[in-house]
Design an enzyme around this catalytic site. Structure first.
Site, PDB file in Angstrom:
ATOM      1  N   CYS A 136      -3.321  10.989   0.884  1.00 19.72           N
ATOM      2  CA  CYS A 136      -2.645   9.695   0.737  1.00 19.72           C
ATOM      3  C   CYS A 136      -1.251   9.861   0.156  1.00 19.72           C
ATOM      4  O   CYS A 136      -0.262   9.492   0.784  1.00 19.72           O
ATOM      5  CB  CYS A 136      -3.483   8.801  -0.176  1.00 19.72           C
ATOM      6  N   LYS A 147       0.832  -1.208   0.000  1.00 20.66           N
ATOM      7  CA  LYS A 147       0.000   0.000   0.000  1.00 20.66           C
ATOM      8  C   LYS A 147       0.868   1.260   0.000  1.00 20.66           C
ATOM      9  O   LYS A 147       0.631   2.211  -0.745  1.00 20.66           O
ATOM     10  CB  LYS A 147      -0.918  -0.014   1.233  1.00 20.66           C
TER      11      LYS A 147
HETATM   12  N1  SAJ Z   1      -1.221  14.671  -9.469  1.00 28.67           N
HETATM   13  C1  SAJ Z   1      -0.344  15.401 -10.261  1.00 28.67           C
HETATM   14  N2  SAJ Z   1       0.087  14.851 -11.423  1.00 28.67           N
HETATM   15  C2  SAJ Z   1      -0.318  13.620 -11.845  1.00 28.67           C
HETATM   16  C3  SAJ Z   1      -1.209  12.878 -11.027  1.00 28.67           C
HETATM   17  C4  SAJ Z   1      -1.643  13.431  -9.842  1.00 28.67           C
HETATM   18  O1  SAJ Z   1       0.047  16.526  -9.917  1.00 28.67           O
HETATM   19  O2  SAJ Z   1       0.098  13.206 -12.937  1.00 28.67           O
HETATM   20  C5  SAJ Z   1      -1.683  15.231  -8.181  1.00 28.67           C
HETATM   21  C6  SAJ Z   1      -3.190  15.472  -8.130  1.00 28.67           C
HETATM   22  O3  SAJ Z   1      -3.537  16.687  -8.727  1.00 28.67           O
HETATM   23  C7  SAJ Z   1      -3.448  15.429  -6.644  1.00 28.67           C
HETATM   24  C8  SAJ Z   1      -2.433  14.401  -6.159  1.00 28.67           C
HETATM   25  O4  SAJ Z   1      -1.441  14.290  -7.163  1.00 28.67           O
HETATM   26  O5  SAJ Z   1      -3.142  16.681  -6.053  1.00 28.67           O
HETATM   27  C9  SAJ Z   1      -3.015  13.024  -5.863  1.00 28.67           C
HETATM   28  O6  SAJ Z   1      -3.973  12.687  -6.842  1.00 28.67           O
HETATM   29  P1  SAJ Z   1      -4.157  11.215  -7.431  1.00 28.67           P
HETATM   30  O7  SAJ Z   1      -5.314  11.253  -8.341  1.00 28.67           O
HETATM   31  O8  SAJ Z   1      -2.888  10.739  -8.028  1.00 28.67           O
HETATM   32  O9  SAJ Z   1      -4.383  10.290  -6.163  1.00 28.67           O
HETATM   33  P2  SAJ Z   1      -5.397  10.332  -4.892  1.00 28.67           P
HETATM   34  O10 SAJ Z   1      -4.678  10.953  -3.732  1.00 28.67           O
HETATM   35  O11 SAJ Z   1      -6.727  10.861  -5.243  1.00 28.67           O
HETATM   36  O12 SAJ Z   1      -5.549   8.748  -4.636  1.00 28.67           O
HETATM   37  C10 SAJ Z   1      -4.373   7.969  -4.441  1.00 28.67           C
HETATM   38  C11 SAJ Z   1      -4.427   6.790  -5.417  1.00 28.67           C
HETATM   39  N3  SAJ Z   1      -3.142   6.124  -5.439  1.00 28.67           N
HETATM   40  C12 SAJ Z   1      -2.486   5.835  -6.600  1.00 28.67           C
HETATM   41  O13 SAJ Z   1      -2.896   6.165  -7.680  1.00 28.67           O
HETATM   42  C13 SAJ Z   1      -1.209   5.067  -6.470  1.00 28.67           C
HETATM   43  C14 SAJ Z   1      -5.534   5.831  -5.013  1.00 28.67           C
HETATM   44  O14 SAJ Z   1      -5.528   4.684  -5.848  1.00 28.67           O
HETATM   45  C15 SAJ Z   1      -5.359   5.405  -3.547  1.00 28.67           C
HETATM   46  O15 SAJ Z   1      -6.396   4.536  -3.128  1.00 28.67           O
HETATM   47  C16 SAJ Z   1      -5.429   6.667  -2.701  1.00 28.67           C
HETATM   48  O16 SAJ Z   1      -4.344   7.520  -3.082  1.00 28.67           O
HETATM   49  C17 SAJ Z   1      -5.334   6.236  -1.240  1.00 28.67           C
HETATM   50  O17 SAJ Z   1      -6.388   6.199  -0.565  1.00 28.67           O
HETATM   51  O18 SAJ Z   1      -4.248   5.846  -0.796  1.00 28.67           O
END
Ligand code: SAJ
Length: 433
Positions: free
Chosen positions: A269, A215
């Protein structure tokens, strides 16, 4: 738990993961007892309503509550399966705080009986499930715990993390693959039987420590890769390059897939979980630690860049587009966009306005700043400088004709057709006439 009889289930913690899980388990036909420390949360759910925003969750909760399959309470109740989904924050030194997990374990231990299964879902440092087992063993010496007895244990204890994306939680809870980490293989098999009731994705069995690390690794992997993209955007700004063009071209390589730069990493997360690995092995995690620093530092880079743009355009009205931590959700907690917008609002007062289609009012830290919440049409009419902080679909849909004359700082790369001032690739500092 017999395979032909649905187990009764107690879900401890009814937040972003616990409530959707409780509702989906109830929909599968199990009798679910949900537990939360907040009486307000409990009352809300028992009315068939919800206290969080998530696509389609309201209808699902309303349905299972009205069919009597989900009931909420502030007290744990005897059940066949216990699912613990409580927060695991970190302290000011980034040390994980598992006190909510242990408190849930204390409550569960009081009602356990032989044959029960206890599953931890909260994101946790490696070894937490064993700590939970040790706590239960200490409180209930009458029950044989897995890994501590040479006989068949009375209890099964496992770690099974969720990996759902906010905004797609119900879909991903059902369809994503799951890691099922038992303290022993027998524990994993028991937990597997439970998840098979409602998960369509593949359930992969492992040990609890590997599942805990998996995780953390998933979110650290993403953090490191976003940091790479953010570092490229800072370097590109300095070199006068268009980072979106560079990434677009590099990603044509069959083995390159660079993620998207932004104003920093938000949410609860990805910006948190990597610290659990760093805390567990501080001497051996320079990459993960540095990635965290790069992503946090990106927020300050964006603020500095936006300030330079505003200073270069005296008298211009500024619209910050977006407060959410990512696109198309109404979650503003731990959001880089929110930090950028409030910093600019405090410094530039009434010149700064905010557009956030998912907010009905500005968060409380904007009080006293004179910043107002306006809609996108007003922003396009009244602001000369647009700072894109969130890639909401509503912003993406603004055609070039309506923004061609604006000065734009697009931290998300949603308007790649925006004209570059003076032939420069990086966001320019001249106010368009
Ligand atoms: N972000 C970027 N660039 C990207 C992707 C994301 O700047 O290319 C930023 C987003 O804008 C945001 C942050 O990262 O601020 C996180 O967004 P996210 O969509 O990547 O992830 P979360 O926090 O919504 O959810 C994550 C997910 N983890 C992964 O993709 C590895 C989700 O699957 C998990 O279940 C969740 O964390 C969790 O609960 O741990």
């Amino acid at each position: 738990m017999k395979s032909d009889v649905k187990p009764s289930v107690c879900v401890v913690g009814l937040g972003y993961i616990g409530l959707p899980t409780a509702a989906i388990v109830a929909r599968s036909g199990c009798q679910v007892h949900g537990v939360d420390v907040s009486a307000h949360v409990v009352d809300t759910i028992n009315r068939g309503e919800i206290h969080i925003e998530e696509v389609d969750l309201d209808g699902l909760v309303h349905g299972v509550v009205s069919r009597g399959l989900l009931k909420a309470s502030t007290e744990v109740a005897p059940s066949d399966v216990f699912v613990i989904a409580v927060p695991t924050p970190f302290d000011k030194d980034h040390a994980p705080d598992i006190s909510y997990v242990l408190a849930a374990g204390e409550a569960v231990a009081k009602v356990l009986k032989s044959g029960d299964t206890v599953i931890l879902e909260s994101t946790s440092p490696v070894g937490t499930t064993e700590q939970l087992r040790d706590l239960i063993a200490a409180r209930r010496p009458d029950l044989k715990c897995p890994g501590l007895t040479s006989e068949t244990p009375d209890l099964s204890i496992a770690y099974c993390p969720e990996r759902v994306l906010p905004g797609k939680i119900l879909e991903e809870l059902t369809n994503n693959d799951r890691s099922i980490g038992g303290i022993t293989p027998r524990c994993a098999r028991k937990a597997l039987t439970f998840y098979k009731l409602f998960v369509r994705g593949e359930c992969v069995v492992t040990d609890s420590r590997s599942a805990e690390m998996t995780k953390l690794v998933e979110n650290a992997y993403r953090d490191v890769n976003i940091a790479f993209a953010n570092e490229l955007s800072i370097v590109s700004d300095q070199m006068g390059l268009d980072v979106w063009e560079v990434i677009r071209l590099a990603n044509r390589h069959p083995r390159v897939n660079i993620l998207t730069p932004g104003p920093g990493v938000g949410g609860h997360c990805i910006a948190v979980d990597p610290w659990f690995i760093v805390h567990g092995a501080p001497e051996h995690t320079p990459l993960i630690r540095t990635a965290r620093g790069v992503n946090d530092g990106k927020i300050h880079h964006v603020i500095a860049h936006a300030e330079a743009l505003i200073e270069a355009n005296p008298g211009a009205q500024i619209a910050c587009l977006g407060l959410a931590f990512k696109a198309n959700i109404d979650d503003f907690r731990e959001s880089p966009a929110r930090l950028v917008a409030v910093t600019l609002a405090r410094k530039y007062g009434a010149r700064v306005k905010v557009v956030e289609p998912y907010a009905s009012e500005l968060p409380k830290e904007f009080a006293g700043t004179d910043a107002g919440l306006i809609d996108i049409d007003t922003a396009l009419e009244q602001a000369q400088v647009l700072i894109v902080l969130v890639d909401h679909d509503q912003f993406k849909a603004v055609p070039l004709a309506e923004r061609a004359r604006h000065v734009v700082y697009d931290t998300r790369g949603i308007w790649l057709d925006q004209p570059k001032p003076s032939g420069q690739a990086a966001p320019g500092l001249k106010l368009a006439s």
